[in-house]
Design a protein around this motif. Structure first.
Motif, PDB file in Angstrom:
ATOM      1  N   ASN A   3       0.800  -1.225   0.000  1.00  0.00           N
ATOM      2  CA  ASN A   3       0.000   0.000   0.000  1.00  0.00           C
ATOM      3  C   ASN A   3       0.829   1.270   0.000  1.00  0.00           C
ATOM      4  O   ASN A   3       0.346   2.312  -0.392  1.00  0.00           O
ATOM      5  N   ASN A   4       2.084   1.183   0.463  1.00  0.00           N
ATOM      6  CA  ASN A   4       2.819   2.445   0.607  1.00  0.00           C
ATOM      7  C   ASN A   4       3.857   2.667  -0.479  1.00  0.00           C
ATOM      8  O   ASN A   4       4.624   3.611  -0.422  1.00  0.00           O
ATOM      9  N   CYS A   5       3.907   1.768  -1.480  1.00  0.00           N
ATOM     10  CA  CYS A   5       4.831   2.049  -2.571  1.00  0.00           C
ATOM     11  C   CYS A   5       4.346   1.396  -3.852  1.00  0.00           C
ATOM     12  O   CYS A   5       3.539   0.478  -3.820  1.00  0.00           O
ATOM     13  N   PHE A   6       4.803   1.925  -4.965  1.00  0.00           N
ATOM     14  CA  PHE A   6       4.517   1.293  -6.246  1.00  0.00           C
ATOM     15  C   PHE A   6       5.776   1.398  -7.090  1.00  0.00           C
ATOM     16  O   PHE A   6       6.651   2.226  -6.822  1.00  0.00           O
ATOM     17  N   VAL A   7       5.886   0.536  -8.083  1.00  0.00           N
ATOM     18  CA  VAL A   7       7.081   0.503  -8.914  1.00  0.00           C
ATOM     19  C   VAL A   7       6.779   1.148 -10.260  1.00  0.00           C
ATOM     20  O   VAL A   7       5.736   0.902 -10.865  1.00  0.00           O
ATOM     21  N   MET A   8       7.688   1.985 -10.695  1.00  0.00           N
ATOM     22  CA  MET A   8       7.545   2.684 -11.956  1.00  0.00           C
ATOM     23  C   MET A   8       8.781   2.417 -12.805  1.00  0.00           C
ATOM     24  O   MET A   8       9.904   2.489 -12.312  1.00  0.00           O
ATOM     25  N   LYS A   9       8.565   2.071 -14.070  1.00  0.00           N
ATOM     26  CA  LYS A   9       9.679   1.884 -14.993  1.00  0.00           C
ATOM     27  C   LYS A   9       9.655   2.998 -16.018  1.00  0.00           C
ATOM     28  O   LYS A   9       8.593   3.351 -16.527  1.00  0.00           O
ATOM     29  N   CYS A  10      10.820   3.550 -16.303  1.00  0.00           N
ATOM     30  CA  CYS A  10      10.885   4.629 -17.273  1.00  0.00           C
ATOM     31  C   CYS A  10      12.222   4.587 -18.002  1.00  0.00           C
ATOM     32  O   CYS A  10      13.258   4.292 -17.394  1.00  0.00           O
ATOM     33  N   ALA A  31       4.533  12.845  -0.022  1.00  0.00           N
ATOM     34  CA  ALA A  31       4.018  13.570   1.152  1.00  0.00           C
ATOM     35  C   ALA A  31       2.776  12.873   1.716  1.00  0.00           C
ATOM     36  O   ALA A  31       2.515  12.934   2.916  1.00  0.00           O
ATOM     37  N   GLU A  32       2.034  12.198   0.825  1.00  0.00           N
ATOM     38  CA  GLU A  32       0.847  11.454   1.269  1.00  0.00           C
ATOM     39  C   GLU A  32       1.211  10.062   1.782  1.00  0.00           C
ATOM     40  O   GLU A  32       0.344   9.282   2.168  1.00  0.00           O
ATOM     41  N   GLY A  33       2.501   9.722   1.734  1.00  0.00           N
ATOM     42  CA  GLY A  33       2.938   8.424   2.242  1.00  0.00           C
ATOM     43  C   GLY A  33       3.018   7.328   1.199  1.00  0.00           C
ATOM     44  O   GLY A  33       3.166   6.155   1.530  1.00  0.00           O
ATOM     45  N   ILE A  34       2.910   7.702  -0.085  1.00  0.00           N
ATOM     46  CA  ILE A  34       3.037   6.700  -1.149  1.00  0.00           C
ATOM     47  C   ILE A  34       4.359   6.951  -1.875  1.00  0.00           C
ATOM     48  O   ILE A  34       4.544   7.982  -2.515  1.00  0.00           O
ATOM     49  N   VAL A  35       5.280   6.010  -1.745  1.00  0.00           N
ATOM     50  CA  VAL A  35       6.619   6.212  -2.291  1.00  0.00           C
ATOM     51  C   VAL A  35       6.771   5.479  -3.628  1.00  0.00           C
ATOM     52  O   VAL A  35       6.387   4.324  -3.764  1.00  0.00           O
ATOM     53  N   THR A  36       7.322   6.172  -4.601  1.00  0.00           N
ATOM     54  CA  THR A  36       7.596   5.589  -5.911  1.00  0.00           C
ATOM     55  C   THR A  36       8.945   4.874  -5.867  1.00  0.00           C
ATOM     56  O   THR A  36       9.921   5.438  -5.376  1.00  0.00           O
ATOM     57  N   LEU A  92      14.840  18.405  -6.517  1.00  0.00           N
ATOM     58  CA  LEU A  92      14.501  19.812  -6.761  1.00  0.00           C
ATOM     59  C   LEU A  92      13.066  20.126  -6.345  1.00  0.00           C
ATOM     60  O   LEU A  92      12.729  21.274  -6.086  1.00  0.00           O
ATOM     61  N   THR A  93      12.204  19.095  -6.284  1.00  0.00           N
ATOM     62  CA  THR A  93      10.804  19.319  -5.875  1.00  0.00           C
ATOM     63  C   THR A  93      10.669  19.339  -4.351  1.00  0.00           C
ATOM     64  O   THR A  93       9.600  19.603  -3.825  1.00  0.00           O
ATOM     65  N   GLY A  94      11.760  19.002  -3.649  1.00  0.00           N
ATOM     66  CA  GLY A  94      11.688  18.915  -2.193  1.00  0.00           C
ATOM     67  C   GLY A  94      11.504  17.496  -1.698  1.00  0.00           C
ATOM     68  O   GLY A  94      11.507  17.238  -0.496  1.00  0.00           O
ATOM     69  N   ALA A  95      11.328  16.553  -2.627  1.00  0.00           N
ATOM     70  CA  ALA A  95      11.223  15.144  -2.233  1.00  0.00           C
ATOM     71  C   ALA A  95      12.622  14.601  -1.946  1.00  0.00           C
ATOM     72  O   ALA A  95      13.621  15.218  -2.308  1.00  0.00           O
ATOM     73  N   LYS A  96      12.671  13.432  -1.301  1.00  0.00           N
ATOM     74  CA  LYS A  96      13.960  12.824  -0.979  1.00  0.00           C
ATOM     75  C   LYS A  96      14.162  11.605  -1.874  1.00  0.00           C
ATOM     76  O   LYS A  96      13.268  10.778  -2.013  1.00  0.00           O
ATOM     77  N   ALA A  97      15.335  11.509  -2.477  1.00  0.00           N
ATOM     78  CA  ALA A  97      15.616  10.385  -3.367  1.00  0.00           C
ATOM     79  C   ALA A  97      17.009   9.829  -3.117  1.00  0.00           C
ATOM     80  O   ALA A  97      17.898  10.537  -2.643  1.00  0.00           O
ATOM     81  N   LEU A  98      17.176   8.551  -3.415  1.00  0.00           N
ATOM     82  CA  LEU A  98      18.462   7.886  -3.220  1.00  0.00           C
ATOM     83  C   LEU A  98      18.733   7.023  -4.448  1.00  0.00           C
ATOM     84  O   LEU A  98      17.924   6.160  -4.787  1.00  0.00           O
ATOM     85  N   GLY A  99      19.849   7.290  -5.129  1.00  0.00           N
ATOM     86  CA  GLY A  99      20.178   6.541  -6.334  1.00  0.00           C
ATOM     87  C   GLY A  99      21.049   5.344  -6.028  1.00  0.00           C
ATOM     88  O   GLY A  99      21.995   5.425  -5.248  1.00  0.00           O
ATOM     89  N   LEU A 100      20.691   4.207  -6.643  1.00  0.00           N
ATOM     90  CA  LEU A 100      21.453   2.973  -6.446  1.00  0.00           C
ATOM     91  C   LEU A 100      21.516   2.241  -7.773  1.00  0.00           C
ATOM     92  O   LEU A 100      20.703   2.480  -8.654  1.00  0.00           O
ATOM     93  N   ILE A 133      15.335  -2.245  -0.340  1.00  0.00           N
ATOM     94  CA  ILE A 133      14.402  -1.266  -0.924  1.00  0.00           C
ATOM     95  C   ILE A 133      13.388  -0.821   0.130  1.00  0.00           C
ATOM     96  O   ILE A 133      13.107   0.367   0.272  1.00  0.00           O
ATOM     97  N   GLN A 134      12.862  -1.791   0.880  1.00  0.00           N
ATOM     98  CA  GLN A 134      11.878  -1.457   1.916  1.00  0.00           C
ATOM     99  C   GLN A 134      12.488  -0.549   2.978  1.00  0.00           C
ATOM    100  O   GLN A 134      11.826   0.364   3.483  1.00  0.00           O
ATOM    101  N   GLY A 135      13.758  -0.789   3.294  1.00  0.00           N
ATOM    102  CA  GLY A 135      14.447   0.058   4.275  1.00  0.00           C
ATOM    103  C   GLY A 135      14.567   1.494   3.794  1.00  0.00           C
ATOM    104  O   GLY A 135      14.327   2.456   4.545  1.00  0.00           O
ATOM    105  N   ILE A 136      14.903   1.659   2.521  1.00  0.00           N
ATOM    106  CA  ILE A 136      15.048   2.997   1.930  1.00  0.00           C
ATOM    107  C   ILE A 136      13.694   3.705   1.906  1.00  0.00           C
ATOM    108  O   ILE A 136      13.574   4.877   2.264  1.00  0.00           O
ATOM    109  N   VAL A 137      12.654   2.957   1.477  1.00  0.00           N
ATOM    110  CA  VAL A 137      11.290   3.501   1.457  1.00  0.00           C
ATOM    111  C   VAL A 137      10.856   3.873   2.876  1.00  0.00           C
ATOM    112  O   VAL A 137      10.270   4.935   3.100  1.00  0.00           O
TER     113      VAL A 137
END
Length: 263
Positions: A3-10, A31-36, A92-100, A133-137
């Protein structure tokens, strides 16, 4: 976890062209608790860099023939340039991201593909470190994953197709739906002389449409790529146009956008 994450391919080139509003939508979801969870490709940029360096590389059935020299470039472009560009744009949007990449923390383990004698160091995913991944999310970061994998011995790197990597990541996270962001509004079919987006299509119907010529040209690899994501736990893939306003929110709220490909 579902419920708190979904996977996106691009694809990397698609992501580079996306408007800032796309990343702002991702930030609102966070911000709503749903992490991509993002798995990205970067074929055109890899080809471009190989060309500049004068390194030969061809394709066999859509897979890049990968030598150690090609792998150096794949890792440099995917895990370096493209991965960090995506991270910067999200931040840049203020969200937090981590590249791996799949190399970090043994995130993606792989074995040689069946036709490795033809394509070289291309890998099939054997294991995904979902806990990482779950730890990062859990820490509130959007994981941005480059599809370079490691053999079980941890020594050999493998180039992994971004679509199969995304499907494996989604399946190992127990996510049933995967979002594929492209530059097309979905799978189109001419109905009564007008091109329309098909809201739902099965894998079998897609094969029929490729045979009949309804799906043609550059759309074939996109659709085949989406089908490659349907594996394990993944029941459906949604193909959407990334430049559509608030596209991720719309998909997650079940607003009939794009094309749902179902088993």
């Amino acid at each position: 976890m579902k419920n708190n994450c979904f996977v996106m391919k691009c694809g990397g080139s698609t992501l580079a062209a996306l408007p800032t509003s796309f990343f702002e939508d991702m930030q609102r979801l966070q911000a709503e608790g749903i992490v991509t969870v993002i798995v990205h490709g970067g074929g055109p940029a890899i080809s471009d860099t190989l060309g500049k360096l004068g390194i030969e590389s061809g394709f066999v059935n859509g897979l890049r023939v990968t030598s150690e020299a090609v792998l150096d470039v794949v890792e440099m472009v995917l895990s370096g340039q493209i991965n960090k560009e995506i991270v910067r744009r999200i931040q840049l949007t203020g969200a937090k991201a981590l590249g791996l990449s799949g190399v970090d923390g043994h995130l993606i383990e792989a074995k040689p593909v069946a036709n490795s004698h033809e394509v070289g160091l291309v890998g099939d995913v054997t294991k995904v470190n979902a806990e990482l991944i779950q730890g990062i999310v859990g820490m509130g970061y959007i994981p941005v994953i480059a599809p370079v994998g490691l053999g079980a011995d941890g020594g050999q790197r493998y180039n992994i197709n971004a679509d199969t990597a995304a499907g494996a990541v989604a399946s190992n996270l127990g996510v049933e739906q995967l979002v594929v962001v492209t530059d097309v509004p979905g799978i189109m079919k001419v109905v009564d002389g007008e091109k329309q987006v098909l809201p739902v299509v099965t894998v079998a119907q897609i094969e029929e449409m490729i045979t009949s010529g309804d799906i043609y040209g550059g759309m074939i690899p996109k659709v085949r790529a989406a089908i490659a994501c349907i594996q394990g736990q993944v029941q459906e893939v949604v193909i959407v146009n990334g430049s559509e306003p608030n596209v991720l929110s719309k998909v997650l709220k079940g607003e009939g956008i794009g094309t749902r490909i179902v088993r």
